[in-house]
Design a protein around this motif. Structure first.
Motif, PDB file in Angstrom:
ATOM      1  N   MET A   5       6.715 -21.144 -12.670  1.00 12.96           N
ATOM      2  CA  MET A   5       6.612 -21.059 -14.106  1.00 12.96           C
ATOM      3  C   MET A   5       7.996 -21.194 -14.741  1.00 12.96           C
ATOM      4  SD  MET A   5       4.234 -18.898 -16.258  1.00 12.96           S
ATOM      5  CE  MET A   5       4.065 -19.456 -17.880  1.00 12.96           C
ATOM      6  N   PHE A   6       8.877 -20.257 -14.460  1.00 11.33           N
ATOM      7  CA  PHE A   6      10.225 -20.336 -14.998  1.00 11.33           C
ATOM      8  C   PHE A   6      11.156 -20.851 -13.912  1.00 11.33           C
ATOM      9  CE2 PHE A   6       8.366 -16.999 -17.671  1.00 11.33           C
ATOM     10  CZ  PHE A   6       8.609 -17.555 -18.915  1.00 11.33           C
ATOM     11  N   GLN A   7      12.021 -21.767 -14.282  1.00 10.94           N
ATOM     12  CA  GLN A   7      12.978 -22.293 -13.323  1.00 10.94           C
ATOM     13  C   GLN A   7      14.249 -21.472 -13.373  1.00 10.94           C
ATOM     14  OE1 GLN A   7      13.651 -26.360 -14.178  1.00 10.94           O
ATOM     15  NE2 GLN A   7      11.766 -27.034 -13.182  1.00 10.94           N
ATOM     16  N   LYS A   8      14.839 -21.298 -12.208  1.00  8.48           N
ATOM     17  CA  LYS A   8      16.126 -20.625 -12.136  1.00  8.48           C
ATOM     18  C   LYS A   8      17.184 -21.535 -12.725  1.00  8.48           C
ATOM     19  CE  LYS A   8      17.386 -17.562  -8.506  1.00  8.48           C
ATOM     20  NZ  LYS A   8      17.721 -17.422  -7.098  1.00  8.48           N
ATOM     21  N   PRO A   9      18.126 -20.996 -13.484  1.00 11.45           N
ATOM     22  CA  PRO A   9      19.205 -21.861 -13.983  1.00 11.45           C
ATOM     23  C   PRO A   9      20.030 -22.395 -12.822  1.00 11.45           C
ATOM     24  CG  PRO A   9      19.600 -19.574 -14.565  1.00 11.45           C
ATOM     25  CD  PRO A   9      18.259 -19.626 -13.911  1.00 11.45           C
ATOM     26  N   TYR A  10      20.502 -23.610 -12.962  1.00  9.73           N
ATOM     27  CA  TYR A  10      21.274 -24.242 -11.906  1.00  9.73           C
ATOM     28  C   TYR A  10      22.621 -23.541 -11.785  1.00  9.73           C
ATOM     29  CZ  TYR A  10      23.767 -27.679  -9.180  1.00  9.73           C
ATOM     30  OH  TYR A  10      24.505 -28.300  -8.209  1.00  9.73           O
TER      31      TYR A  10
END
Length: 56
Positions: free
Chosen positions: A1-6
Motif C-alpha cells: 500500500m505505502f511505499q518506503k521512501p528511497y
C-alpha cells in the motif's frame, strides 16, 4: 500500500575497491560523507534539457 521512501545504501563495493592513493578513506562514516557529496556534485553537473528550450 505505502511505499518506503528511497534511501541511499552504503556503497560497500566502492568502499572496498578504493584505489590506494592519497584519497583513501578507511573510516566508513567519512567515506559515506565524501561519497554522498561526490554523488550530489555528479548529479548537479549533469547536462539536462530545460523545459524552456523545447522544440515546438
Amino acid at each position: 500500500m505505502f511505499q518506503k521512501p528511497y534511501t541511499l545504501r552504503f556503497p560497500v563495493w566502492q568502499f572496498l575497491n578504493q584505489p590506494l592513493n592519497s584519497n583513501l578513506t578507511l573510516n566508513p562514516r567519512r567515506y559515506w560523507n565524501r561519497y554522498s557529496i561526490e554523488l550530489l556534485e555528479r548529479c548537479l553537473s549533469r547536462d539536462c534539457a530545460s523545459q524552456d528550450s523545447r522544440c515546438d
